[in-house]
Design a protein around this motif. Structure first.
Motif, PDB file in Angstrom:
ATOM      1  N   GLY A 548      26.543  -4.082  27.126  1.00  0.00           N
ATOM      2  CA  GLY A 548      25.875  -3.637  28.350  1.00  0.00           C
ATOM      3  C   GLY A 548      24.860  -2.542  28.119  1.00  0.00           C
ATOM      4  O   GLY A 548      24.493  -1.816  29.057  1.00  0.00           O
ATOM      5  N   ALA A 549      24.358  -2.411  26.870  1.00  0.00           N
ATOM      6  CA  ALA A 549      23.357  -1.385  26.570  1.00  0.00           C
ATOM      7  C   ALA A 549      22.042  -1.718  27.259  1.00  0.00           C
ATOM      8  O   ALA A 549      21.610  -2.870  27.303  1.00  0.00           O
ATOM      9  CB  ALA A 549      23.146  -1.301  25.058  1.00  0.00           C
ATOM     10  N   SER A 550      21.399  -0.685  27.771  1.00  0.00           N
ATOM     11  CA  SER A 550      20.098  -0.892  28.415  1.00  0.00           C
ATOM     12  C   SER A 550      19.372   0.453  28.502  1.00  0.00           C
ATOM     13  O   SER A 550      19.931   1.421  29.018  1.00  0.00           O
ATOM     14  CB  SER A 550      20.275  -1.488  29.817  1.00  0.00           C
ATOM     15  N   PRO A 551      18.136   0.523  27.967  1.00  0.00           N
ATOM     16  CA  PRO A 551      17.433  -0.535  27.235  1.00  0.00           C
ATOM     17  C   PRO A 551      17.971  -0.678  25.809  1.00  0.00           C
ATOM     18  O   PRO A 551      18.714   0.164  25.335  1.00  0.00           O
ATOM     19  CB  PRO A 551      15.991  -0.028  27.219  1.00  0.00           C
ATOM     20  N   ILE A 552      17.551  -1.769  25.159  1.00  0.00           N
ATOM     21  CA  ILE A 552      17.932  -2.021  23.771  1.00  0.00           C
ATOM     22  C   ILE A 552      16.703  -1.809  22.896  1.00  0.00           C
ATOM     23  O   ILE A 552      15.676  -2.471  23.089  1.00  0.00           O
ATOM     24  CB  ILE A 552      18.473  -3.457  23.599  1.00  0.00           C
ATOM     25  N   GLN A 553      16.821  -0.876  21.960  1.00  0.00           N
ATOM     26  CA  GLN A 553      15.723  -0.583  21.039  1.00  0.00           C
ATOM     27  C   GLN A 553      15.990  -1.258  19.705  1.00  0.00           C
ATOM     28  O   GLN A 553      17.072  -1.107  19.128  1.00  0.00           O
ATOM     29  CB  GLN A 553      15.593   0.939  20.832  1.00  0.00           C
ATOM     30  N   GLN A 554      14.975  -1.997  19.203  1.00  0.00           N
ATOM     31  CA  GLN A 554      15.083  -2.676  17.913  1.00  0.00           C
ATOM     32  C   GLN A 554      13.965  -2.139  17.019  1.00  0.00           C
ATOM     33  O   GLN A 554      12.785  -2.333  17.325  1.00  0.00           O
ATOM     34  CB  GLN A 554      14.956  -4.191  18.089  1.00  0.00           C
ATOM     35  N   LEU A 555      14.367  -1.488  15.925  1.00  0.00           N
ATOM     36  CA  LEU A 555      13.383  -0.830  15.069  1.00  0.00           C
ATOM     37  C   LEU A 555      13.567  -1.238  13.619  1.00  0.00           C
ATOM     38  O   LEU A 555      14.697  -1.362  13.128  1.00  0.00           O
ATOM     39  CB  LEU A 555      13.488   0.693  15.174  1.00  0.00           C
ATOM     40  N   ALA A 556      12.446  -1.413  12.941  1.00  0.00           N
ATOM     41  CA  ALA A 556      12.430  -1.633  11.495  1.00  0.00           C
ATOM     42  C   ALA A 556      11.991  -0.335  10.821  1.00  0.00           C
ATOM     43  O   ALA A 556      11.064   0.329  11.299  1.00  0.00           O
ATOM     44  CB  ALA A 556      11.479  -2.763  11.143  1.00  0.00           C
ATOM     45  N   ILE A 557      12.663   0.026   9.739  1.00  0.00           N
ATOM     46  CA  ILE A 557      12.293   1.227   8.979  1.00  0.00           C
ATOM     47  C   ILE A 557      12.144   0.827   7.519  1.00  0.00           C
ATOM     48  O   ILE A 557      13.047   0.216   6.929  1.00  0.00           O
ATOM     49  CB  ILE A 557      13.344   2.336   9.112  1.00  0.00           C
ATOM     50  N   VAL A 558      11.005   1.157   6.948  1.00  0.00           N
ATOM     51  CA  VAL A 558      10.710   0.863   5.540  1.00  0.00           C
ATOM     52  C   VAL A 558      10.587   2.184   4.791  1.00  0.00           C
ATOM     53  O   VAL A 558       9.914   3.119   5.259  1.00  0.00           O
ATOM     54  CB  VAL A 558       9.418   0.037   5.405  1.00  0.00           C
ATOM     55  N   PHE A 559      11.249   2.267   3.631  1.00  0.00           N
ATOM     56  CA  PHE A 559      11.267   3.501   2.843  1.00  0.00           C
ATOM     57  C   PHE A 559      10.594   3.284   1.498  1.00  0.00           C
ATOM     58  O   PHE A 559      10.646   2.200   0.908  1.00  0.00           O
ATOM     59  CB  PHE A 559      12.712   3.940   2.579  1.00  0.00           C
ATOM     60  N   GLN A 560       9.987   4.361   1.025  1.00  0.00           N
ATOM     61  CA  GLN A 560       9.551   4.439  -0.363  1.00  0.00           C
ATOM     62  C   GLN A 560       9.585   5.910  -0.769  1.00  0.00           C
ATOM     63  O   GLN A 560       8.825   6.723  -0.231  1.00  0.00           O
ATOM     64  CB  GLN A 560       8.139   3.890  -0.568  1.00  0.00           C
ATOM     65  N   LYS A 562      10.056   9.490  -0.637  1.00  0.00           N
ATOM     66  CA  LYS A 562      10.246  10.403   0.482  1.00  0.00           C
ATOM     67  C   LYS A 562       9.353  10.045   1.669  1.00  0.00           C
ATOM     68  O   LYS A 562       9.074  10.896   2.520  1.00  0.00           O
ATOM     69  CB  LYS A 562       9.997  11.840   0.032  1.00  0.00           C
ATOM     70  N   ARG A 563       8.925   8.806   1.741  1.00  0.00           N
ATOM     71  CA  ARG A 563       8.104   8.332   2.849  1.00  0.00           C
ATOM     72  C   ARG A 563       8.875   7.288   3.645  1.00  0.00           C
ATOM     73  O   ARG A 563       9.717   6.563   3.123  1.00  0.00           O
ATOM     74  CB  ARG A 563       6.805   7.687   2.335  1.00  0.00           C
ATOM     75  N   ALA A 564       8.566   7.231   4.939  1.00  0.00           N
ATOM     76  CA  ALA A 564       9.164   6.231   5.817  1.00  0.00           C
ATOM     77  C   ALA A 564       8.115   5.716   6.783  1.00  0.00           C
ATOM     78  O   ALA A 564       7.237   6.462   7.239  1.00  0.00           O
ATOM     79  CB  ALA A 564      10.335   6.827   6.580  1.00  0.00           C
ATOM     80  N   TRP A 565       8.193   4.425   7.100  1.00  0.00           N
ATOM     81  CA  TRP A 565       7.343   3.806   8.110  1.00  0.00           C
ATOM     82  C   TRP A 565       8.264   3.150   9.136  1.00  0.00           C
ATOM     83  O   TRP A 565       9.280   2.527   8.771  1.00  0.00           O
ATOM     84  CB  TRP A 565       6.441   2.749   7.487  1.00  0.00           C
ATOM     85  N   VAL A 566       7.953   3.276  10.412  1.00  0.00           N
ATOM     86  CA  VAL A 566       8.813   2.785  11.480  1.00  0.00           C
ATOM     87  C   VAL A 566       7.991   1.923  12.436  1.00  0.00           C
ATOM     88  O   VAL A 566       6.853   2.266  12.789  1.00  0.00           O
ATOM     89  CB  VAL A 566       9.464   3.946  12.260  1.00  0.00           C
ATOM     90  N   ARG A 567       8.573   0.810  12.876  1.00  0.00           N
ATOM     91  CA  ARG A 567       7.919  -0.036  13.862  1.00  0.00           C
ATOM     92  C   ARG A 567       8.981  -0.584  14.821  1.00  0.00           C
ATOM     93  O   ARG A 567      10.037  -1.054  14.403  1.00  0.00           O
ATOM     94  CB  ARG A 567       7.175  -1.186  13.192  1.00  0.00           C
ATOM     95  N   ALA A 568       8.691  -0.492  16.120  1.00  0.00           N
ATOM     96  CA  ALA A 568       9.620  -0.959  17.157  1.00  0.00           C
ATOM     97  C   ALA A 568       9.215  -2.327  17.663  1.00  0.00           C
ATOM     98  O   ALA A 568       8.013  -2.633  17.768  1.00  0.00           O
ATOM     99  CB  ALA A 568       9.663   0.040  18.308  1.00  0.00           C
ATOM    100  N   ALA A 569      10.187  -3.136  17.998  1.00  0.00           N
ATOM    101  CA  ALA A 569       9.917  -4.451  18.567  1.00  0.00           C
ATOM    102  C   ALA A 569       9.619  -4.355  20.053  1.00  0.00           C
ATOM    103  O   ALA A 569       9.204  -5.333  20.669  1.00  0.00           O
ATOM    104  CB  ALA A 569      11.116  -5.371  18.344  1.00  0.00           C
ATOM    105  N   GLY A 570       9.830  -3.173  20.620  1.00  0.00           N
ATOM    106  CA  GLY A 570       9.679  -3.014  22.065  1.00  0.00           C
ATOM    107  C   GLY A 570      11.025  -3.139  22.732  1.00  0.00           C
ATOM    108  O   GLY A 570      11.857  -3.955  22.308  1.00  0.00           O
ATOM    109  N   PRO A 571      11.276  -2.329  23.769  1.00  0.00           N
ATOM    110  CA  PRO A 571      12.603  -2.330  24.393  1.00  0.00           C
ATOM    111  C   PRO A 571      12.883  -3.623  25.132  1.00  0.00           C
ATOM    112  O   PRO A 571      11.982  -4.302  25.608  1.00  0.00           O
ATOM    113  CB  PRO A 571      12.527  -1.143  25.361  1.00  0.00           C
TER     114      PRO A 571
END
Length: 574
Positions: A548-560, A562-571
């Motif tokens: 029953g979670a709302s909203p639902i956040q879906q995120l991808a995180i890529v590491f290299q 000490k760096r990170a990149w993040v992208r969300a699929a949209g709630p």
């Protein structure tokens, strides 16, 4: 009538005489009398009833001018038969409790030990100072002890000397009971004078227990079995009944039927599930055991609230020092444990405290025997005992969460950046998440010893695992308001990390983590798209929708590094 629980009372006679609720553990007397050895060592975690059991054993075996039989007549040992009652109040008994010797300096520690020995000698003065019993030399030694003028080295033979005096006085063999023998050693280790105290106890205990012709039984309790070379050198007649042994498995702590009986006495059967989750989970000799201190405090409280009663009863200086200085591999394993996982580690029953700080593998045995982990299964390979370890219950988990917060505060300059990251994740703000992760990685990787971990063979095999442990460590701050899970099935696959709300209608998050593969010329953009596609295609958010979670956040995180990149699929909504 509401039962009267013995909170803070560990004297058997006081509990029985004043009508406190008592769980019958007197079969422990039977275990001691039936044992085929003279000396028993029973290591158990603190607050698991060691002092009360030794007090009960003393009341049954020790000579006493007062008849204590009314205190036992309804209990198991009295019903066990006349063979056991023959031992009732029969033996001159030497009793020491070292549970309060927690000095910061070796001088204060030795003063406390001198006072304790003096008090025990003085207690037996009426019997041993009978005319003609002691020689002139022995009387002079006795007087120096009682007047606290003996130096620590003179105390080395005190147990043997007092045994000899008492045997002559009564014509009966002696019982020696020593409670929490290793408490002074823990204090010495924490404050830097370990060797001095170990030397004292090695000589003091060996003097009274090794080849003592006047000894009937000796029983020692403590938290750890300190290694033979440190304390028990030469004691071949000692049986160690650790929590791995079946002997005395149910004598310390409460069993499930015993807890049910107490809950029935307070008339609140609805408490059982919460008490099981919070205070159950230990395994002693294969028997399921509850933490007795926490159960009693919970049932005695006005609101019957589940709180970490046990973890707040003693200083955790040693535990905190060991875990806060641990390397990245230890912290990674702890993070797995805290999120419901298990680890298999070598188990050593003989503990050398100095080794615990220097050898990471010794830490797990320390945590097990101290009550901060439980062993669910064990196997032997190449003469090494391997145990599968887990966190026993919610109470102990709360201790580890506190330690993780300390790591964050020490390594990252406070919990503020982590709280910001959590808020950004729950809001699905990928740009802010990326900015905060970059900052946290810059500082935290040096704290977690990650560069060394990543350069090893394990990092090439499981590159995401290092970062997953890092993320899980950060998200500990969310519990217990949220559940943080990892590597669980949802939809058509296994997600990396999920934040599950406890209440429907709150935000939930699922994360897919990847490490940039430079060998394949992978770009951050390509890796992010691949991770998002996996999230959506395999429907990792299914468990969040079911919750029953709302909203639902879906995120991808890529590491290299000490760096990170993040992208969300949209709630999305539930």
């Amino acid at each position: 009538m509401r039962p009267k629980f013995p909170i803070g009372h560990s004297d058997f006679c006081e509990i029985r005489e004043n009508g406190y609720f008592y769980i019958d553990k007197t079969a422990f007397v039977q275990d001691v009398l039936d044992a085929n050895v003279k000396i028993l060592l029973l290591p158990r975690p603190r607050r698991f009833g060691k002092t009360l059991n030794l007090s009960m054993l003393r009341a049954f075996l020790a000579k006493n001018e007062k008849d204590l039989s009314p205190l036992f007549q309804e209990l198991a040992i009295w019903q066990a038969g006349p063979a056991y009652r023959e031992h009732f109040q029969r033996y001159p008994t030497i009793f020491f409790s070292f549970k309060d010797v927690k000095a910061r300096s070796v001088t204060d520690c030795m003063r406390a030990l001198v006072r304790l020995v003096a008090a025990e000698f003085d207690r037996h003065g009426k019997a041993v100072l009978a005319p003609g019993l002691l020689t002139q030399r022995e009387r002079a030694y006795f007087d120096r002890i009682v007047m606290e003028k003996a130096d620590p080295a003179e105390l080395w033979g005190a147990l043997r000397e007092l045994s000899d005096y008492l045997f002559r006085a009564y014509g009966e063999k002696i019982v020696i009971l020593i409670d929490e023998y290793d408490t002074p050693i823990h204090g010495a280790f924490a404050n830097g004078y370990h060797d001095d105290v170990v030397e004292f106890f090695r000589n003091f205990l060996s003097g009274g227990l090794k080849d003592n012709p006047h000894l009937f039984k000796g029983v020692l309790t403590g938290i750890l079995r300190v290694a033979k070379e440190s304390i028990f050198s030469g004691l071949n007649n000692i049986a160690v009944y650790s929590l791995l042994r079946s002997e005395c498995g149910t004598r310390f702590g409460f069993t499930d039927p015993e807890v049910v009986r107490m809950i029935e006495a307070v008339g609140q059967p609805e408490l059982i599930d919460g008490i099981r989750r919070w205070y159950n989970g230990y395994l002693f000799g294969g028997q399921v055991i509850y933490n007795p201190w926490s159960v009693l405090n919970c049932l005695d409280s006005a609101d019957k609230e589940f709180r970490p009663y046990w973890v707040s009863t003693s200083s955790d200086d040693i535990l905190r020092g060991l875990l806060l200085s641990a390397d990245g591999a230890v912290r990674e394993a702890m993070e797995d444990l805290l999120h419901g996982g298990s680890i298999e580690k070598p188990i050593e029953e003989n503990i050398v405290l100095r080794d615990v700080a220097q050898r990471p593998e010794a830490l797990w045995s320390f945590l097990l025997f101290s009550g901060y982990l439980k062993i669910t299964s064990q196997r032997k390979t190449d003469d090494v005992l391997l145990g599968t370890l887990t966190v026993p219950n919610l109470e102990v988990a709360s201790t580890y969460r506190s330690l993780f917060r300390s790591w964050l505060e020490e390594g990252l300059g406070g919990a503020g950046p982590v709280l910001e990251l959590v808020a950004a994740l729950l809001a699905g703000d990928d740009k802010l998440c990326e900015e905060l992760l970059d900052t946290l990685l810059l500082h935290a990787f040096s704290v977690h010893d990650t560069p060394a971990t990543m350069n090893g063979p394990r990092s090439r095999k499981e590159p995401e695992r290092v970062y997953q442990a890092f993320i899980l460590g950060l998200l500990v701050i969310l519990e217990p308001r949220y559940e943080v899970r990892s590597n669980r099935e949802s939809g058509r696959g296994r997600y990396d990390v999920m934040i599950l709300p406890k209440t429907p209608g709150q935000a939930g998050v699922v994360l897919e983590l990847k490490v940039l593969d430079k060998r394949r010329s992978e770009t951050p953009d390509k890796a992010l798209n691949s991770a998002l596609a996996q999230l959506l295609c395999r429907d990792y958010a299914a468990e969040l929708r079911a919750r029953g979670a709302s909203p639902i956040q879906q995120l991808a995180i890529v590491f290299q590094g000490k760096r990170a990149w993040v992208r969300a699929a949209g709630p999305s909504q539930a």
